[in-house]
Scaffold this active site. Structure first.
Site, PDB file in Angstrom:
ATOM      1  N   GLU A   1       9.901   8.736 -16.718  1.00  7.35           N
ATOM      2  CA  GLU A   1       8.570   9.049 -17.126  1.00  7.35           C
ATOM      3  C   GLU A   1       7.947   8.642 -18.392  1.00  7.35           C
ATOM      4  O   GLU A   1       7.009   7.965 -18.738  1.00  7.35           O
ATOM      5  CB  GLU A   1       8.287  10.387 -16.724  1.00  7.35           C
ATOM      6  CG  GLU A   1       8.730  10.966 -15.351  1.00  7.35           C
ATOM      7  CD  GLU A   1       8.852  12.388 -15.280  1.00  7.35           C
ATOM      8  OE1 GLU A   1       7.713  13.107 -14.938  1.00  7.35           O
ATOM      9  OE2 GLU A   1       9.707  13.122 -15.606  1.00  7.35           O
TER      10      GLU A   1
ATOM     11  N   SER B   1      14.260  21.983 -16.152  1.00  7.96           N
ATOM     12  CA  SER B   1      13.253  22.609 -16.421  1.00  7.96           C
ATOM     13  C   SER B   1      13.530  23.941 -17.087  1.00  7.96           C
ATOM     14  O   SER B   1      14.498  24.440 -16.528  1.00  7.96           O
ATOM     15  CB  SER B   1      12.484  22.801 -15.219  1.00  7.96           C
ATOM     16  OG  SER B   1      11.611  24.002 -15.201  1.00  7.96           O
TER      17      SER B   1
ATOM     18  N   LYS C   1      15.533  22.141 -10.639  1.00  7.03           N
ATOM     19  CA  LYS C   1      14.811  20.756 -11.300  1.00  7.03           C
ATOM     20  C   LYS C   1      15.624  19.911 -11.840  1.00  7.03           C
ATOM     21  O   LYS C   1      16.487  20.421 -12.860  1.00  7.03           O
ATOM     22  CB  LYS C   1      13.515  20.874 -12.040  1.00  7.03           C
ATOM     23  CG  LYS C   1      12.504  21.509 -11.350  1.00  7.03           C
ATOM     24  CD  LYS C   1      11.925  20.592 -10.323  1.00  7.03           C
ATOM     25  CE  LYS C   1      10.890  19.618 -10.916  1.00  7.03           C
ATOM     26  NZ  LYS C   1       9.630  20.221 -11.659  1.00  7.03           N
TER      27      LYS C   1
ATOM     28  N   HIS D   1       0.770  -1.412   0.015  1.00 11.74           N
ATOM     29  CA  HIS D   1       0.106   0.153  -0.057  1.00 11.74           C
ATOM     30  C   HIS D   1       0.979   1.256  -0.051  1.00 11.74           C
ATOM     31  O   HIS D   1       0.442   2.201   0.599  1.00 11.74           O
ATOM     32  CB  HIS D   1      -0.860  -0.092   1.182  1.00 11.74           C
ATOM     33  CG  HIS D   1      -1.526  -1.270   1.285  1.00 11.74           C
ATOM     34  ND1 HIS D   1      -2.983  -1.409   0.805  1.00 11.74           N
ATOM     35  CD2 HIS D   1      -1.348  -2.337   1.949  1.00 11.74           C
ATOM     36  CE1 HIS D   1      -3.398  -2.687   1.322  1.00 11.74           C
ATOM     37  NE2 HIS D   1      -2.461  -3.252   1.867  1.00 11.74           N
TER      38      HIS D   1
END
Ligand code: ARG
Length: 487
Positions: A306, A293, A299, A172
């Protein structure tokens, strides 16, 4: 002669837009090698069987080989007017032989000039396209399985170095019990080895030679199907002509295998995305596999992971596209089947793109062992082991569970771990607790105790690594035994 190879029955030309619409050369051009190899085998068989003159067969084979070289050198052009790769190759071949551009056609005899027009005897594009696609996918499957072997080998190397790198295991997405990074990585090794198995299994069912099925009901010539199969390296010939031209199970099966593989890649990619956050801090992607970024200077984004996660979606889409195309299609060939190609080409291209970049990303990421250890220490990952300790001291498991629950609640209130409490404090919860409790619930002890087959203890994981290395070796042997497809 009409522009179209099938033009005889037609009195007016195809509408230009309809022609573009139904033409597949845009995407099936990539089958040119298989198409030529198939035609070389077919023409040789026709010559041997006396179905066409032997010297015509020889002229066709010579011209096909020259055409192949020219295509590879960019010296031949395909056109939408010839619809698909099969008719483009046949058209170029016929024109070249007629124009006497090849040695054998130089003999100014009309029969030789017509040789190209005899190639399609005893064949239909329906069995031809099935052949080409099977040959193409056999190679792609071997390629992808080879890339999977590289991935597994990288994971095994990583795992071998981290059998003592303790981290929390999750259920979980809550810290649950201690494991090691090696154990976690080995879970994926199992998945990828199954993926490889599935792919090779699917390759076996793809490895069936359909030529001879004709358009749908076989052919009227004395063809030698086994000769063609042997020439092209197929171990078997198809057993039903309708099935041979209309079956696309092998494509659906490959798309399913690739979809499952992408599920595995995307789960792992998602974990790497999570692990590289400041919140987890378990890993850091190498700069080479991250991007910045355009607005936020701080970043460092795990774009590669991804994108792998995202690309799984298109592979599932390819599977669903073809399932939908196939559903309810009457036997035998229908033009709908032309839609199989873009789907499966997209899926194999996507997987072939993902696997090596993913493998390199894993090989180059930095692993923060301390952060993993700290996370394992913090989340009461040893609570089950404390309960098990009480059980070993005589408490029934349900009571031990209850006692430990109360203890954890107390620890949360105090901001402490179980092992931070004094013996006296622990004994308040249960009189059976003794001095030996601290050794029993250390992370190292929790792990060492889980030493059954498939467990996270160091020796168990080492055994899993060597077992998997053996299976990887066997996979590599199977791959090396795949015969290269003949031209
Ligand atoms: N381009 C077609 C395909 O990809 C080849 C077979 C066409 N056969 C036909 N009878 N129209 O399926």
């Amino acid at each position: 002669m009409s522009e179209k190879l099938w033009g005889g029955r037609f009195s007016s030309a195809t509408d230009a837009r309809a022609n573009d619409f139904q033409s597949s050369i845009r995407f099936d051009a990539r089958l040119y090698r298989q198409d030529i190899a198939g035609s070389v085998a077919h023409a040789s068989m026709l010559g041997r069987q006396g179905i066409i003159p032997a010297n015509d067969a020889a002229a066709i084979v010579t011209a096909l080989k020259a055409l192949l070289a020219d295509i590879e050198d960019g010296k031949a052009e395909f056109s939408v007017d010839a619809e698909d790769i099969h008719m483009n190759i046949e058209k170029l071949l016929t024109e070249r032989i007629a124009a006497g551009t090849t040695a054998s056609a130089a003999a100014a005899d009309t029969s030789a000039a017509d040789a190209g027009k005899r190639l399609h005897t005893a064949r239909s594009r329906n069995d031809q396209v099935a052949l080409d696609l099977r040959m193409y996918l056999k190679d792609e499957i071997a390629e992808i399985t080879g890339q999977l072997a590289e991935l597994v080998s990288t994971l095994l190397r990583l795992a071998a170095g981290h059998t003592a790198t303790i981290m929390p295991g999750y259920t979980h997405l809550q810290r649950a019990q201690p494991i090691t990074l090696a154990h976690h990585l080995m879970a994926y090794v199992e998945m990828y080895l199954r993926d490889a198995d599935r792919l090779l299994d699917c390759r076996g069912r793809t490895d069936v030679m359909p030529l001879g099925a004709g358009a749908l009901a076989g052919v009227t010539y004395p063809v030698d199907r086994q000769f063609v199969a042997d020439a092209l390296g197929f171990p078997a010939v198809s057993q039903n002509s309708l099935d041979a031209v209309s079956d696309r199970d092998f494509v659906l099966e490959l798309l399913s295998c690739l979809s499952i593989l992408m599920v595995h890649l995307s789960r792992s990619a998602e974990e790497l995305v999570l692990w590289s956050t400041l919140e987890f801090g378990f890993i850091e992607m190498d700069d080479a596999y991250s991007t910045g970024s355009s607005i936020m200077p701080q970043k460092k984004n795990p774009d590669v992971a991804e994108l792998i996660r995202g690309k799984s979606g298109r592979v599932f889409g390819d599977l669903f596209a073809l399932l939908t195309v196939m559903k309810g299609l009457p036997l035998a060939y229908n033009k709908d089947l032309q839609e199989d190609k873009e789907a499966v080409f997209d899926a194999v291209d996507t997987v072939r793109l993902c696997l090596p970049v993913y493998t390199q990303m894993l090989a180059t990421m930095k692993i923060h062992k301390e952060a993993m250890y700290l996370a394992a220490q913090k989340g009461f990952a040893n609570a089950t082991d404390f309960a098990d300790y009480l059980v070993k001291k005589g408490l029934p498991f349900r009571d031990a569970h209850e006692v430990t629950g109360r203890l954890v609640l107390h620890c949360i209130g105090e901001g402490l771990a179980i092992e931070d409490l004094s013996l006296a404090a622990l004994r308040e919860f249960s009189g059976v607790v003794g001095e030996d409790v601290y050794d029993a619930i250390s992370l190292e002890a929790c792990l060492a105790a889980r030493n059954g087959v498939g467990g996270p203890a160091k020796e168990a994981v080492e055994a899993a690594i060597s077992g998997a290395a053996g299976r990887l070796e066997a996979l590599r042997v199977s791959l090396s035994q795949i015969k290269p497809q003949k031209e």
